[in-house]
Design a protein around this motif. Structure first.
Motif, PDB file in Angstrom:
ATOM      1  N   LYS A 166     -62.336  11.451 -97.674  1.00 51.07           N
ATOM      2  CA  LYS A 166     -60.889  11.705 -97.565  1.00 51.07           C
ATOM      3  C   LYS A 166     -60.100  10.401 -97.691  1.00 51.07           C
ATOM      4  CE  LYS A 166     -61.371  16.183 -96.504  1.00 51.07           C
ATOM      5  NZ  LYS A 166     -62.822  16.305 -96.546  1.00 51.07           N
ATOM      6  N   ILE A 167     -60.405   9.635 -98.741  1.00 52.63           N
ATOM      7  CA  ILE A 167     -59.646   8.421 -99.008  1.00 52.63           C
ATOM      8  C   ILE A 167     -58.192   8.822 -99.286  1.00 52.63           C
ATOM      9  CG2 ILE A 167     -59.355   6.474-100.612  1.00 52.63           C
ATOM     10  CD1 ILE A 167     -61.784   6.236 -98.699  1.00 52.63           C
ATOM     11  N   PRO A 168     -57.224   8.165 -98.670  1.00 53.53           N
ATOM     12  CA  PRO A 168     -55.810   8.586 -98.797  1.00 53.53           C
ATOM     13  C   PRO A 168     -55.318   8.603-100.237  1.00 53.53           C
ATOM     14  CG  PRO A 168     -56.068   6.942 -97.057  1.00 53.53           C
ATOM     15  CD  PRO A 168     -57.376   7.003 -97.779  1.00 53.53           C
ATOM     16  N   LYS A 169     -54.420   9.539-100.526  1.00 55.37           N
ATOM     17  CA  LYS A 169     -53.799   9.633-101.841  1.00 55.37           C
ATOM     18  C   LYS A 169     -53.128   8.310-102.192  1.00 55.37           C
ATOM     19  CE  LYS A 169     -54.599  13.984-102.893  1.00 55.37           C
ATOM     20  NZ  LYS A 169     -55.448  14.323-104.045  1.00 55.37           N
ATOM     21  N   GLU A 205     -61.153  -5.746-100.217  1.00 55.53           N
ATOM     22  CA  GLU A 205     -60.104  -4.730-100.090  1.00 55.53           C
ATOM     23  C   GLU A 205     -60.713  -3.370 -99.765  1.00 55.53           C
ATOM     24  OE1 GLU A 205     -57.945  -4.746-103.728  1.00 55.53           O
ATOM     25  OE2 GLU A 205     -56.967  -6.681-103.343  1.00 55.53           O
ATOM     26  N   GLY A 206     -61.847  -3.054-100.395  1.00 54.46           N
ATOM     27  CA  GLY A 206     -62.492  -1.772-100.155  1.00 54.46           C
ATOM     28  C   GLY A 206     -63.036  -1.643 -98.744  1.00 54.46           C
ATOM     29  N   LEU A 207     -63.658  -2.714 -98.233  1.00 54.82           N
ATOM     30  CA  LEU A 207     -64.164  -2.690 -96.856  1.00 54.82           C
ATOM     31  C   LEU A 207     -63.021  -2.495 -95.867  1.00 54.82           C
ATOM     32  CD1 LEU A 207     -66.878  -5.514 -96.935  1.00 54.82           C
ATOM     33  CD2 LEU A 207     -67.274  -3.060 -96.703  1.00 54.82           C
ATOM     34  N   SER A 211     -62.647   0.677 -93.383  1.00 58.75           N
ATOM     35  CA  SER A 211     -62.443   0.415 -91.948  1.00 58.75           C
ATOM     36  C   SER A 211     -61.213   1.149 -91.431  1.00 58.75           C
ATOM     37  CB  SER A 211     -62.282  -1.089 -91.697  1.00 58.75           C
ATOM     38  OG  SER A 211     -63.474  -1.773 -92.002  1.00 58.75           O
ATOM     39  N   GLU A 212     -60.135   1.098 -92.211  1.00 61.69           N
ATOM     40  CA  GLU A 212     -58.912   1.813 -91.833  1.00 61.69           C
ATOM     41  C   GLU A 212     -59.163   3.311 -91.761  1.00 61.69           C
ATOM     42  OE1 GLU A 212     -55.739   0.897 -94.540  1.00 61.69           O
ATOM     43  OE2 GLU A 212     -56.122  -1.266 -94.416  1.00 61.69           O
ATOM     44  N   THR A 213     -59.926   3.812 -92.721  1.00 60.87           N
ATOM     45  CA  THR A 213     -60.233   5.250 -92.765  1.00 60.87           C
ATOM     46  C   THR A 213     -61.033   5.662 -91.534  1.00 60.87           C
ATOM     47  OG1 THR A 213     -60.254   5.172 -95.184  1.00 60.87           O
ATOM     48  CG2 THR A 213     -61.292   7.078 -94.143  1.00 60.87           C
ATOM     49  N   ILE A 214     -62.008   4.847 -91.135  1.00 57.10           N
ATOM     50  CA  ILE A 214     -62.803   5.130 -89.934  1.00 57.10           C
ATOM     51  C   ILE A 214     -61.913   5.191 -88.700  1.00 57.10           C
ATOM     52  CG2 ILE A 214     -64.565   4.200 -88.379  1.00 57.10           C
ATOM     53  CD1 ILE A 214     -65.983   3.090 -90.911  1.00 57.10           C
ATOM     54  N   GLU A 244     -72.389   0.132 -88.360  1.00 57.12           N
ATOM     55  CA  GLU A 244     -73.360   1.105 -88.876  1.00 57.12           C
ATOM     56  C   GLU A 244     -72.683   2.125 -89.795  1.00 57.12           C
ATOM     57  OE1 GLU A 244     -76.592   1.020 -85.185  1.00 57.12           O
ATOM     58  OE2 GLU A 244     -74.858   2.355 -85.096  1.00 57.12           O
ATOM     59  N   LEU A 245     -71.462   2.538 -89.448  1.00 56.56           N
ATOM     60  CA  LEU A 245     -70.720   3.464 -90.301  1.00 56.56           C
ATOM     61  C   LEU A 245     -70.387   2.820 -91.641  1.00 56.56           C
ATOM     62  CD1 LEU A 245     -68.346   5.017 -87.619  1.00 56.56           C
ATOM     63  CD2 LEU A 245     -69.945   6.302 -89.041  1.00 56.56           C
ATOM     64  N   LEU A 246     -69.943   1.569 -91.619  1.00 58.46           N
ATOM     65  CA  LEU A 246     -69.643   0.867 -92.867  1.00 58.46           C
ATOM     66  C   LEU A 246     -70.900   0.713 -93.727  1.00 58.46           C
ATOM     67  CD1 LEU A 246     -67.206  -1.921 -91.604  1.00 58.46           C
ATOM     68  CD2 LEU A 246     -66.657  -0.177 -93.303  1.00 58.46           C
TER      69      LEU A 246
END
Length: 419
Positions: A166-169, A205-207, A211-214, A244-246
């Protein structure tokens, strides 16, 4: 410790192995059959490791977590590797990855992760994957021709993982750049110095985005959402931490990206080579599951094997393996082993593939296998359904790659689409 095993040199067989020789990517099977027959455990000097080519030996190594580890820190040449990753942050992250964990922590993380990646959980993604595949095919239908690799298969995995998380639009392109950079980070030899700084930026930028999404999902959990399930999963009070999630997201990208792309391409190619099989899957769509398993067995896109490292001196198949030596489990060979698979060199879509080890075996069985299977089933199934006159324009081309038979292009004629 020397990498040259003295016990092998005394009776060195007259067998050569060169996975980079002209024609190997197109058809590696004669070379692999020669190894299975004459030197089933063969020390490959160039790769500094043992090639394990028979099914029985492959399974024995994969299921034995006490004597063989997937962590290359145990390799006798580990100190000479240096830092292979382009981005230090990602290299640090991989210390929490499944391959780097000791047996106890690996079992702990797998137990927490598994419920979110079961076939039933992954099946919930079907509508999203179907929408992605339909949109891509809508864009090429009018042209009448398509390169299956570059215009279809390569455009699916990153979008699926982005949708799954669910990466933001509005940030999908950033995530696409991130996934491409993560894959290239694990193949630093293929990256030019000019590309390295760009890749560093994409990965950082992707990490930050993941992280923000988590953190957002912690605050705002979603129903039937894989990231939410991973965050909330708990076993006797134990949960996955952020690192661990990352690491798991990184593993899904690396493990699912090339696998999915090439499995779509190889399944399409093998279907179009066999009109009778294509007719079968059209009349019995449930056979698409069998098709995927048989393509993985019969025409596996792997070039090199799955690496394991001996934790002690071991005897395998009558050969002494020294502590610290690497074994490369050649799945492409083991899956053509005549002692396990009846008429192994025949493509049989109705074959029982319950003993397949295409996605590994034992404790380190691929966590993304169910996702890859569903993506390929939907992608190839939709392609042949929408374009019933689909045909091959020419034989595929292969490009350089250190560990896979990289199909570079597969051009097909779509002809008139069905309604």
């Amino acid at each position: 410790m020397s990498g040259n095993p003295t016990n092998q040199s005394e009776t060195r067989p007259a067998v050569q192995f060169n996975p980079y020789a002209p024609g190997y990517d197109v058809n590696p099977y004669p070379a692999l059959e020669k190894l299975r027959t004459e030197a089933p455990l063969f020390y490959w000097e160039q790769g500094r490791g043992w090639l394990v080519t028979r099914y029985e030996d492959a399974v024995a190594v994969l299921r034995d977590g006490q004597r063989f580890s997937p962590n290359r820190e145990h390799w006798e040449f580990a100190a000479s590797l240096g830092a292979s990753a382009i981005v230090p942050e990602l290299a640090e992250l991989n210390k929490n990855g499944l391959f780097a964990l000791d047996a106890q922590n690996h079992a702990r993380v797998r137990k927490l992760v598994s419920p979110a990646l079961t076939p039933r959980a992954i099946e919930r993604l079907r509508p999203e994957i179907q929408a992605i595949v339909d949109e891509i095919l809508d864009g090429v239908a009018a042209r009448g021709r398509m390169d299956v690799v570059n215009e279809f298969a390569e455009r699916i995995p990153a979008r699926v993982i982005g949708s799954m998380l669910k990466i933001p639009k509005g940030r999908e392109e950033l995530f696409q750049d991130f996934t491409n950079a993560v894959v290239k980070n694990f193949l630093p030899g293929l990256v030019t110095p000019e590309e390295q700084e760009i890749l560093r930026g994409h990965i950082r930028e992707g990490l930050a985005l993941v992280s923000e999404t988590i953190e957002d999902r912690r605050r705002n959990p979603l129903e039937n959402d894989i990231m939410t399930a991973l965050i909330q999963t708990e076993e006797q009070g134990d949960k996955l931490n952020k690192q661990e999630l990352l690491s798991l997201v990184s593993a899904l990208i690396v493990g699912g990206f090339e696998t999915t792309i090439h499995l779509i391409a190889f399944c399409t190619y093998n279907l179009l080579q066999r009109p009778e099989v294509l007719a079968q899957v059209k009349s019995e769509p449930e056979l698409f599951k069998n098709l995927i398993e048989e393509v993985l067995r019969f025409d596996n896109f792997g070039k090199m094997g799955i690496a394991r490292y001996a934790l002690e001196d071991v005897e395998l198949g009558g050969v002494r393996i020294k502590k610290g030596q690497m074994l490369l489990i050649m799945l492409n060979s083991a899956l053509r082993d005549e002692s396990t698979f009846d008429k192994a060199d025949a493509f049989d879509i109705r074959r029982n593939t319950n003993v397949s080890i295409a996605f590994g075996h034992g404790a380190h069985y691929c966590i993304g296998a169910n996702l890859a299977r569903l993506e390929v089933q939907i992608a190839v199934g939709t392609l042949v359904r929408r374009f019933p006159e689909l045909r091959l324009v020419k034989q595929p081309s292969f490009g350089p790659h250190p560990v896979i038979r990289r199909m570079e292009a597969l051009e097909v004629d779509l002809r008139s689409p069905s309604a």
